[in-house]
Design a protein around this motif. Structure first.
Motif, PDB file in Angstrom:
ATOM      1  N   LEU A  70       0.799  -1.220   0.000  1.00  0.00           N
ATOM      2  CA  LEU A  70       0.000   0.000   0.000  1.00  0.00           C
ATOM      3  C   LEU A  70       0.832   1.270   0.000  1.00  0.00           C
ATOM      4  O   LEU A  70       0.568   2.199  -0.756  1.00  0.00           O
ATOM      5  N   SER A  71       1.846   1.335   0.847  1.00  0.00           N
ATOM      6  CA  SER A  71       2.625   2.580   0.964  1.00  0.00           C
ATOM      7  C   SER A  71       3.328   2.945  -0.333  1.00  0.00           C
ATOM      8  O   SER A  71       3.224   4.082  -0.797  1.00  0.00           O
ATOM      9  N   LYS A  72       4.027   2.007  -0.929  1.00  0.00           N
ATOM     10  CA  LYS A  72       4.749   2.301  -2.171  1.00  0.00           C
ATOM     11  C   LYS A  72       3.786   2.565  -3.324  1.00  0.00           C
ATOM     12  O   LYS A  72       4.056   3.406  -4.184  1.00  0.00           O
ATOM     13  N   SER A  73       2.651   1.865  -3.339  1.00  0.00           N
ATOM     14  CA  SER A  73       1.643   2.116  -4.373  1.00  0.00           C
ATOM     15  C   SER A  73       1.080   3.522  -4.248  1.00  0.00           C
ATOM     16  O   SER A  73       0.867   4.208  -5.249  1.00  0.00           O
ATOM     17  N   LEU A  74       0.851   3.946  -3.024  1.00  0.00           N
ATOM     18  CA  LEU A  74       0.353   5.297  -2.777  1.00  0.00           C
ATOM     19  C   LEU A  74       1.357   6.340  -3.255  1.00  0.00           C
ATOM     20  O   LEU A  74       0.996   7.321  -3.899  1.00  0.00           O
ATOM     21  N   TRP A  75       2.618   6.122  -2.955  1.00  0.00           N
ATOM     22  CA  TRP A  75       3.666   7.049  -3.401  1.00  0.00           C
ATOM     23  C   TRP A  75       3.756   7.080  -4.922  1.00  0.00           C
ATOM     24  O   TRP A  75       3.907   8.156  -5.516  1.00  0.00           O
ATOM     25  N   LEU A  76       3.649   5.915  -5.552  1.00  0.00           N
ATOM     26  CA  LEU A  76       3.726   5.869  -7.015  1.00  0.00           C
ATOM     27  C   LEU A  76       2.545   6.594  -7.657  1.00  0.00           C
ATOM     28  O   LEU A  76       2.734   7.396  -8.583  1.00  0.00           O
ATOM     29  N   ALA A  77       1.333   6.344  -7.173  1.00  0.00           N
ATOM     30  CA  ALA A  77       0.166   7.034  -7.729  1.00  0.00           C
ATOM     31  C   ALA A  77       0.279   8.544  -7.519  1.00  0.00           C
ATOM     32  O   ALA A  77      -0.042   9.328  -8.415  1.00  0.00           O
ATOM     33  N   SER A  78       0.755   8.948  -6.363  1.00  0.00           N
ATOM     34  CA  SER A  78       0.937  10.381  -6.097  1.00  0.00           C
ATOM     35  C   SER A  78       2.012  10.968  -7.005  1.00  0.00           C
ATOM     36  O   SER A  78       1.873  12.100  -7.480  1.00  0.00           O
ATOM     37  N   ALA A  79       3.067  10.212  -7.260  1.00  0.00           N
ATOM     38  CA  ALA A  79       4.127  10.681  -8.156  1.00  0.00           C
ATOM     39  C   ALA A  79       3.600  10.851  -9.584  1.00  0.00           C
ATOM     40  O   ALA A  79       3.975  11.806 -10.276  1.00  0.00           O
ATOM     41  N   LEU A  80       2.716   9.957 -10.007  1.00  0.00           N
ATOM     42  CA  LEU A  80       2.131  10.090 -11.343  1.00  0.00           C
ATOM     43  C   LEU A  80       1.256  11.343 -11.430  1.00  0.00           C
ATOM     44  O   LEU A  80       1.279  12.048 -12.438  1.00  0.00           O
ATOM     45  N   ASP A  81       0.516  11.628 -10.375  1.00  0.00           N
ATOM     46  CA  ASP A  81      -0.266  12.864 -10.358  1.00  0.00           C
ATOM     47  C   ASP A  81       0.644  14.088 -10.379  1.00  0.00           C
ATOM     48  O   ASP A  81       0.347  15.074 -11.046  1.00  0.00           O
ATOM     49  N   ALA A  82       1.745  14.026  -9.642  1.00  0.00           N
ATOM     50  CA  ALA A  82       2.699  15.142  -9.639  1.00  0.00           C
ATOM     51  C   ALA A  82       3.323  15.321 -11.026  1.00  0.00           C
ATOM     52  O   ALA A  82       3.530  16.456 -11.477  1.00  0.00           O
ATOM     53  N   ALA A  83       3.593  14.215 -11.710  1.00  0.00           N
ATOM     54  CA  ALA A  83       4.139  14.299 -13.077  1.00  0.00           C
ATOM     55  C   ALA A  83       3.111  14.913 -14.029  1.00  0.00           C
ATOM     56  O   ALA A  83       3.474  15.714 -14.897  1.00  0.00           O
ATOM     57  N   ALA A  84       1.843  14.557 -13.860  1.00  0.00           N
ATOM     58  CA  ALA A  84       0.789  15.176 -14.678  1.00  0.00           C
ATOM     59  C   ALA A  84       0.727  16.677 -14.402  1.00  0.00           C
ATOM     60  O   ALA A  84       0.570  17.479 -15.328  1.00  0.00           O
ATOM     61  N   ALA A  85       0.879  17.057 -13.134  1.00  0.00           N
ATOM     62  CA  ALA A  85       0.878  18.487 -12.782  1.00  0.00           C
ATOM     63  C   ALA A  85       2.049  19.207 -13.444  1.00  0.00           C
ATOM     64  O   ALA A  85       1.879  20.282 -14.018  1.00  0.00           O
ATOM     65  N   ALA A  86       3.234  18.616 -13.372  1.00  0.00           N
ATOM     66  CA  ALA A  86       4.420  19.235 -13.971  1.00  0.00           C
ATOM     67  C   ALA A  86       4.247  19.391 -15.478  1.00  0.00           C
ATOM     68  O   ALA A  86       4.616  20.428 -16.053  1.00  0.00           O
ATOM     69  N   THR A  87       3.672  18.384 -16.123  1.00  0.00           N
ATOM     70  CA  THR A  87       3.431  18.454 -17.560  1.00  0.00           C
ATOM     71  C   THR A  87       2.439  19.575 -17.886  1.00  0.00           C
ATOM     72  O   THR A  87       2.645  20.340 -18.826  1.00  0.00           O
ATOM     73  N   ALA A  88       1.385  19.674 -17.095  1.00  0.00           N
ATOM     74  CA  ALA A  88       0.394  20.729 -17.325  1.00  0.00           C
ATOM     75  C   ALA A  88       1.006  22.113 -17.129  1.00  0.00           C
ATOM     76  O   ALA A  88       0.747  23.023 -17.918  1.00  0.00           O
ATOM     77  N   PHE A  89       1.821  22.273 -16.091  1.00  0.00           N
ATOM     78  CA  PHE A  89       2.474  23.564 -15.866  1.00  0.00           C
ATOM     79  C   PHE A  89       3.417  23.899 -17.027  1.00  0.00           C
ATOM     80  O   PHE A  89       3.484  25.050 -17.463  1.00  0.00           O
ATOM     81  N   ALA A  90       4.127  22.892 -17.552  1.00  0.00           N
ATOM     82  CA  ALA A  90       5.021  23.123 -18.691  1.00  0.00           C
ATOM     83  C   ALA A  90       4.224  23.512 -19.939  1.00  0.00           C
ATOM     84  O   ALA A  90       4.625  24.418 -20.676  1.00  0.00           O
ATOM     85  N   LEU A  91       3.097  22.836 -20.167  1.00  0.00           N
ATOM     86  CA  LEU A  91       2.247  23.192 -21.312  1.00  0.00           C
ATOM     87  C   LEU A  91       1.694  24.602 -21.168  1.00  0.00           C
ATOM     88  O   LEU A  91       1.628  25.351 -22.142  1.00  0.00           O
ATOM     89  N   ALA A  92       1.289  24.962 -19.951  1.00  0.00           N
ATOM     90  CA  ALA A  92       0.772  26.315 -19.715  1.00  0.00           C
ATOM     91  C   ALA A  92       1.859  27.352 -19.974  1.00  0.00           C
ATOM     92  O   ALA A  92       1.613  28.370 -20.630  1.00  0.00           O
ATOM     93  N   ALA A  93       3.063  27.085 -19.484  1.00  0.00           N
ATOM     94  CA  ALA A  93       4.169  28.016 -19.703  1.00  0.00           C
ATOM     95  C   ALA A  93       4.492  28.131 -21.189  1.00  0.00           C
ATOM     96  O   ALA A  93       4.751  29.226 -21.696  1.00  0.00           O
ATOM     97  N   ASN A  94       4.455  27.003 -21.907  1.00  0.00           N
ATOM     98  CA  ASN A  94       4.713  27.007 -23.341  1.00  0.00           C
ATOM     99  C   ASN A  94       3.632  27.794 -24.076  1.00  0.00           C
ATOM    100  O   ASN A  94       3.929  28.556 -24.996  1.00  0.00           O
ATOM    101  N   TRP A  95       2.379  27.624 -23.675  1.00  0.00           N
ATOM    102  CA  TRP A  95       1.289  28.369 -24.299  1.00  0.00           C
ATOM    103  C   TRP A  95       1.501  29.864 -24.109  1.00  0.00           C
ATOM    104  O   TRP A  95       1.372  30.632 -25.051  1.00  0.00           O
ATOM    105  N   TRP A  96       1.842  30.269 -22.885  1.00  0.00           N
ATOM    106  CA  TRP A  96       2.065  31.698 -22.628  1.00  0.00           C
ATOM    107  C   TRP A  96       3.261  32.212 -23.416  1.00  0.00           C
ATOM    108  O   TRP A  96       3.230  33.312 -23.945  1.00  0.00           O
ATOM    109  N   ARG A  97       4.313  31.394 -23.518  1.00  0.00           N
ATOM    110  CA  ARG A  97       5.496  31.797 -24.272  1.00  0.00           C
ATOM    111  C   ARG A  97       5.151  31.990 -25.745  1.00  0.00           C
ATOM    112  O   ARG A  97       5.512  32.995 -26.357  1.00  0.00           O
ATOM    113  N   LEU A  98       4.399  31.036 -26.314  1.00  0.00           N
ATOM    114  CA  LEU A  98       3.998  31.157 -27.723  1.00  0.00           C
ATOM    115  C   LEU A  98       3.090  32.363 -27.936  1.00  0.00           C
ATOM    116  O   LEU A  98       3.229  33.091 -28.916  1.00  0.00           O
TER     117      LEU A  98
END
Length: 187
Positions: free
Chosen positions: A112-140
């Motif tokens: 359970l603990s490692k699975s929870l960390w992995l799922a949370s890490a995937l959500d954090a990666a989705a957040a980082a990707t969204a922030f990068a896309l937002a920054a790219n949109w503003w830059r363009l």
């Protein structure tokens, strides 16, 4: 309708980051609530209120992801319904895969603990990707504004990589439902 694509992507990233943080903090929160519940009177109303408080925030954040991406994705108002249906379908496929993976692969294989960390890490990666896309949109958008010097450029002129958005919404569904499956097992 009031959000630009960049704002919608940034808000989506904030929602995903909130989901990830909640996943990481949930064991501590749940331990504190469980300890307090043992001292509280036995009451169905109290149990329901505590449960609602525990799952309210992540449920709200998970529910906000598709509307935010629907705001960011279509290029014209006529494309909204088709984009929403496509995003919802891809997210649902990801959710099904996430539930199966969490229940039959992650929890038995990692615990359970490692699975929870992995799922949370995937959500954090989705957040980082969204922030990068937002920054790219503003830059363009800013680059186009500077080049043309004719005022604001419509959101449709700042292209978004649709395949990346589709991958993001699939991963979001998978990680969110995997996280829910893991949290249910913890409870």
């Amino acid at each position: 309708r009031r959000l630009t694509r960049g704002q919608a992507l940034a808000a989506y990233g904030a929602a995903e980051l909130g989901i990830a943080a909640y996943g990481v903090l949930f064991p501590l929160l749940f331990s504190a609530v469980r300890a307090a519940a043992h001292r509280a009177p036995d009451s169905l109303a109290l149990d329901l209120a505590v449960t609602a408080a525990l799952i309210g925030l992540p449920t709200f954040l998970m529910g906000a992801t598709i509307p935010l991406l629907t705001t960011a994705m279509p290029e014209t108002q006529r494309e909204v319904d088709a984009a929403h249906a496509r995003l919802y379908g891809i997210n649902t496929l990801g959710a099904a895969l996430g539930a199966l993976t969490a229940a039959f692969v992650l929890i038995p294989g990692l615990g359970l603990s490692k699975s929870l960390w992995l799922a949370s890490a995937l959500d954090a990666a989705a957040a980082a990707t969204a922030f990068a896309l937002a920054a790219n949109w503003w830059r363009l958008r800013t680059a186009t504004d500077t080049e043309t010097a004719t005022g604001p450029v419509p959101a449709t002129q700042a292209p978004l990589p649709n395949a990346l958005i589709y991958a993001l919404v699939f991963a979001s569904g998978a990680s969110a439902i995997a996280l829910e499956t893991i949290l249910v097992r913890l409870v």
